[in-house]
Design a protein around this motif. Sequence first.
Motif, PDB file in Angstrom:
ATOM      1  N   LEU A 193       0.822  -1.207   0.000  1.00 32.68           N
ATOM      2  CA  LEU A 193       0.000   0.000   0.000  1.00 32.68           C
ATOM      3  C   LEU A 193       0.856   1.258   0.000  1.00 32.68           C
ATOM      4  O   LEU A 193       0.556   2.219  -0.704  1.00 32.68           O
ATOM      5  CB  LEU A 193      -0.946   0.003   1.202  1.00 32.68           C
ATOM      6  CG  LEU A 193      -1.901   1.185   1.304  1.00 32.68           C
ATOM      7  CD1 LEU A 193      -2.841   1.212   0.098  1.00 32.68           C
ATOM      8  CD2 LEU A 193      -2.701   1.119   2.586  1.00 32.68           C
ATOM      9  N   ARG A 194       1.939   1.253   0.745  1.00 33.37           N
ATOM     10  CA  ARG A 194       2.818   2.433   0.767  1.00 33.37           C
ATOM     11  C   ARG A 194       3.469   2.677  -0.588  1.00 33.37           C
ATOM     12  O   ARG A 194       3.563   3.825  -1.038  1.00 33.37           O
ATOM     13  CB  ARG A 194       3.878   2.272   1.847  1.00 33.37           C
ATOM     14  CG  ARG A 194       3.304   2.393   3.237  1.00 33.37           C
ATOM     15  CD  ARG A 194       4.347   2.197   4.303  1.00 33.37           C
ATOM     16  NE  ARG A 194       3.691   2.106   5.597  1.00 33.37           N
ATOM     17  CZ  ARG A 194       4.042   1.273   6.541  1.00 33.37           C
ATOM     18  NH1 ARG A 194       5.075   0.462   6.369  1.00 33.37           N
ATOM     19  NH2 ARG A 194       3.395   1.231   7.685  1.00 33.37           N
ATOM     20  N   VAL A 195       3.894   1.625  -1.254  1.00 33.95           N
ATOM     21  CA  VAL A 195       4.496   1.777  -2.583  1.00 33.95           C
ATOM     22  C   VAL A 195       3.459   2.311  -3.566  1.00 33.95           C
ATOM     23  O   VAL A 195       3.732   3.232  -4.336  1.00 33.95           O
ATOM     24  CB  VAL A 195       5.094   0.432  -3.073  1.00 33.95           C
ATOM     25  CG1 VAL A 195       5.444   0.492  -4.544  1.00 33.95           C
ATOM     26  CG2 VAL A 195       6.305   0.067  -2.243  1.00 33.95           C
ATOM     27  N   VAL A 196       2.250   1.767  -3.522  1.00 33.00           N
ATOM     28  CA  VAL A 196       1.186   2.222  -4.420  1.00 33.00           C
ATOM     29  C   VAL A 196       0.825   3.680  -4.132  1.00 33.00           C
ATOM     30  O   VAL A 196       0.601   4.466  -5.061  1.00 33.00           O
ATOM     31  CB  VAL A 196      -0.045   1.303  -4.310  1.00 33.00           C
ATOM     32  CG1 VAL A 196      -1.266   1.907  -4.979  1.00 33.00           C
ATOM     33  CG2 VAL A 196       0.255  -0.048  -4.917  1.00 33.00           C
ATOM     34  N   LEU A 197       0.796   4.070  -2.865  1.00 34.36           N
ATOM     35  CA  LEU A 197       0.464   5.454  -2.525  1.00 34.36           C
ATOM     36  C   LEU A 197       1.538   6.424  -3.000  1.00 34.36           C
ATOM     37  O   LEU A 197       1.221   7.523  -3.461  1.00 34.36           O
ATOM     38  CB  LEU A 197       0.238   5.605  -1.022  1.00 34.36           C
ATOM     39  CG  LEU A 197      -1.046   4.989  -0.487  1.00 34.36           C
ATOM     40  CD1 LEU A 197      -1.160   5.223   1.014  1.00 34.36           C
ATOM     41  CD2 LEU A 197      -2.263   5.522  -1.193  1.00 34.36           C
ATOM     42  N   VAL A 198       2.793   6.034  -2.908  1.00 32.61           N
ATOM     43  CA  VAL A 198       3.870   6.906  -3.395  1.00 32.61           C
ATOM     44  C   VAL A 198       3.773   7.072  -4.909  1.00 32.61           C
ATOM     45  O   VAL A 198       3.878   8.182  -5.444  1.00 32.61           O
ATOM     46  CB  VAL A 198       5.250   6.359  -2.973  1.00 32.61           C
ATOM     47  CG1 VAL A 198       6.369   7.045  -3.716  1.00 32.61           C
ATOM     48  CG2 VAL A 198       5.438   6.516  -1.479  1.00 32.61           C
ATOM     49  N   VAL A 199       3.539   5.969  -5.617  1.00 32.70           N
ATOM     50  CA  VAL A 199       3.408   6.041  -7.076  1.00 32.70           C
ATOM     51  C   VAL A 199       2.167   6.851  -7.456  1.00 32.70           C
ATOM     52  O   VAL A 199       2.204   7.661  -8.384  1.00 32.70           O
ATOM     53  CB  VAL A 199       3.370   4.627  -7.688  1.00 32.70           C
ATOM     54  CG1 VAL A 199       3.041   4.680  -9.167  1.00 32.70           C
ATOM     55  CG2 VAL A 199       4.685   3.922  -7.461  1.00 32.70           C
ATOM     56  N   LEU A 248      -4.821  11.903  -6.134  1.00 36.08           N
ATOM     57  CA  LEU A 248      -4.303  12.659  -4.995  1.00 36.08           C
ATOM     58  C   LEU A 248      -5.272  12.591  -3.817  1.00 36.08           C
ATOM     59  O   LEU A 248      -4.852  12.429  -2.670  1.00 36.08           O
ATOM     60  CB  LEU A 248      -4.045  14.111  -5.401  1.00 36.08           C
ATOM     61  CG  LEU A 248      -3.340  14.970  -4.369  1.00 36.08           C
ATOM     62  CD1 LEU A 248      -1.940  14.445  -4.110  1.00 36.08           C
ATOM     63  CD2 LEU A 248      -3.283  16.408  -4.827  1.00 36.08           C
ATOM     64  N   LEU A 249      -6.575  12.665  -4.086  1.00 43.18           N
ATOM     65  CA  LEU A 249      -7.561  12.530  -3.013  1.00 43.18           C
ATOM     66  C   LEU A 249      -7.563  11.129  -2.423  1.00 43.18           C
ATOM     67  O   LEU A 249      -7.739  10.958  -1.214  1.00 43.18           O
ATOM     68  CB  LEU A 249      -8.951  12.906  -3.532  1.00 43.18           C
ATOM     69  CG  LEU A 249      -9.150  14.381  -3.874  1.00 43.18           C
ATOM     70  CD1 LEU A 249     -10.525  14.606  -4.470  1.00 43.18           C
ATOM     71  CD2 LEU A 249      -8.951  15.248  -2.649  1.00 43.18           C
ATOM     72  N   PHE A 250      -7.357  10.120  -3.264  1.00 46.81           N
ATOM     73  CA  PHE A 250      -7.264   8.751  -2.753  1.00 46.81           C
ATOM     74  C   PHE A 250      -6.035   8.572  -1.879  1.00 46.81           C
ATOM     75  O   PHE A 250      -6.088   7.867  -0.873  1.00 46.81           O
ATOM     76  CB  PHE A 250      -7.252   7.732  -3.883  1.00 46.81           C
ATOM     77  CG  PHE A 250      -8.617   7.384  -4.384  1.00 46.81           C
ATOM     78  CD1 PHE A 250      -9.621   6.982  -3.531  1.00 46.81           C
ATOM     79  CD2 PHE A 250      -8.895   7.476  -5.732  1.00 46.81           C
ATOM     80  CE1 PHE A 250     -10.879   6.665  -3.992  1.00 46.81           C
ATOM     81  CE2 PHE A 250     -10.148   7.172  -6.211  1.00 46.81           C
ATOM     82  CZ  PHE A 250     -11.143   6.762  -5.339  1.00 46.81           C
ATOM     83  N   VAL A 251      -4.944   9.211  -2.240  1.00 44.63           N
ATOM     84  CA  VAL A 251      -3.728   9.128  -1.426  1.00 44.63           C
ATOM     85  C   VAL A 251      -3.991   9.723  -0.048  1.00 44.63           C
ATOM     86  O   VAL A 251      -3.633   9.133   0.975  1.00 44.63           O
ATOM     87  CB  VAL A 251      -2.546   9.843  -2.122  1.00 44.63           C
ATOM     88  CG1 VAL A 251      -1.392  10.057  -1.167  1.00 44.63           C
ATOM     89  CG2 VAL A 251      -2.093   9.044  -3.326  1.00 44.63           C
ATOM     90  N   LEU A 252      -4.632  10.875  -0.013  1.00 40.93           N
ATOM     91  CA  LEU A 252      -4.933  11.507   1.272  1.00 40.93           C
ATOM     92  C   LEU A 252      -5.916  10.684   2.097  1.00 40.93           C
ATOM     93  O   LEU A 252      -5.801  10.605   3.317  1.00 40.93           O
ATOM     94  CB  LEU A 252      -5.478  12.917   1.040  1.00 40.93           C
ATOM     95  CG  LEU A 252      -4.479  13.915   0.454  1.00 40.93           C
ATOM     96  CD1 LEU A 252      -5.168  15.245   0.169  1.00 40.93           C
ATOM     97  CD2 LEU A 252      -3.300  14.108   1.387  1.00 40.93           C
ATOM     98  N   ALA A 253      -6.890  10.057   1.431  1.00 37.94           N
ATOM     99  CA  ALA A 253      -7.876   9.253   2.149  1.00 37.94           C
ATOM    100  C   ALA A 253      -7.273   7.956   2.680  1.00 37.94           C
ATOM    101  O   ALA A 253      -7.717   7.443   3.709  1.00 37.94           O
ATOM    102  CB  ALA A 253      -9.058   8.941   1.242  1.00 37.94           C
ATOM    103  N   LEU A 254      -6.267   7.424   2.000  1.00 38.01           N
ATOM    104  CA  LEU A 254      -5.712   6.129   2.381  1.00 38.01           C
ATOM    105  C   LEU A 254      -4.469   6.223   3.255  1.00 38.01           C
ATOM    106  O   LEU A 254      -3.881   5.202   3.593  1.00 38.01           O
ATOM    107  CB  LEU A 254      -5.393   5.321   1.125  1.00 38.01           C
ATOM    108  CG  LEU A 254      -6.620   4.923   0.315  1.00 38.01           C
ATOM    109  CD1 LEU A 254      -6.192   4.285  -0.986  1.00 38.01           C
ATOM    110  CD2 LEU A 254      -7.507   4.002   1.101  1.00 38.01           C
ATOM    111  N   LEU A 255      -4.069   7.427   3.640  1.00 38.71           N
ATOM    112  CA  LEU A 255      -2.904   7.554   4.526  1.00 38.71           C
ATOM    113  C   LEU A 255      -3.096   6.847   5.868  1.00 38.71           C
ATOM    114  O   LEU A 255      -2.159   6.198   6.344  1.00 38.71           O
ATOM    115  CB  LEU A 255      -2.557   9.020   4.736  1.00 38.71           C
ATOM    116  CG  LEU A 255      -1.741   9.651   3.614  1.00 38.71           C
ATOM    117  CD1 LEU A 255      -1.501  11.126   3.912  1.00 38.71           C
ATOM    118  CD2 LEU A 255      -0.432   8.943   3.403  1.00 38.71           C
ATOM    119  N   PRO A 256      -4.279   6.921   6.521  1.00 41.96           N
ATOM    120  CA  PRO A 256      -4.424   6.160   7.775  1.00 41.96           C
ATOM    121  C   PRO A 256      -4.276   4.658   7.583  1.00 41.96           C
ATOM    122  O   PRO A 256      -3.729   3.969   8.434  1.00 41.96           O
ATOM    123  CB  PRO A 256      -5.842   6.505   8.248  1.00 41.96           C
ATOM    124  CG  PRO A 256      -6.168   7.786   7.589  1.00 41.96           C
ATOM    125  CD  PRO A 256      -5.438   7.782   6.286  1.00 41.96           C
ATOM    126  N   ALA A 257      -4.750   4.141   6.463  1.00 38.97           N
ATOM    127  CA  ALA A 257      -4.618   2.703   6.208  1.00 38.97           C
ATOM    128  C   ALA A 257      -3.163   2.325   5.948  1.00 38.97           C
ATOM    129  O   ALA A 257      -2.766   1.194   6.218  1.00 38.97           O
ATOM    130  CB  ALA A 257      -5.486   2.296   5.024  1.00 38.97           C
TER     131      ALA A 257
END
Length: 121
Positions: free
Chosen positions: A7-13, A51-60
């Motif tokens: 998840l962290r790799v996907v969020l960075v990309v 970008l909104l998905f990245v912000l929403a998924l930071l807690p996960a």
Amino acid sequence: MSYERTLRVVLVVDALLALILLLSPGLITAAPVHSVEGTSGWARAAGLIPLLFVLALLPAAVVARANQYLSALAAAAHGLLGILFLFSGGPWLLALYFFASAYFLGTAFWRGFREYLLSKP
């Protein structure tokens, strides 16, 4: 690879992809980079959505087990983004990336969830 790491790799990309799409929406509309007339609102929205998905998924990304619903939403949302880019006429590489990330997130989440269930007495 664990779900949190995937998840962290996907969020960075996703964050890098969103910034690239926000700064030069001509990549999607096939307009010249210097031409503002060729860009449309949906091309900028295509950069804003990840970008909104990245912000929403930071807690996960920090604590995935406490945010199981957000973690499952991540895989479904990437699949929907893949469908959006596939049918919007945008670059097919973006659709391919979102389908691949949905698959990797889904399989990593299922593997981690199964291990969690099997560890219970």
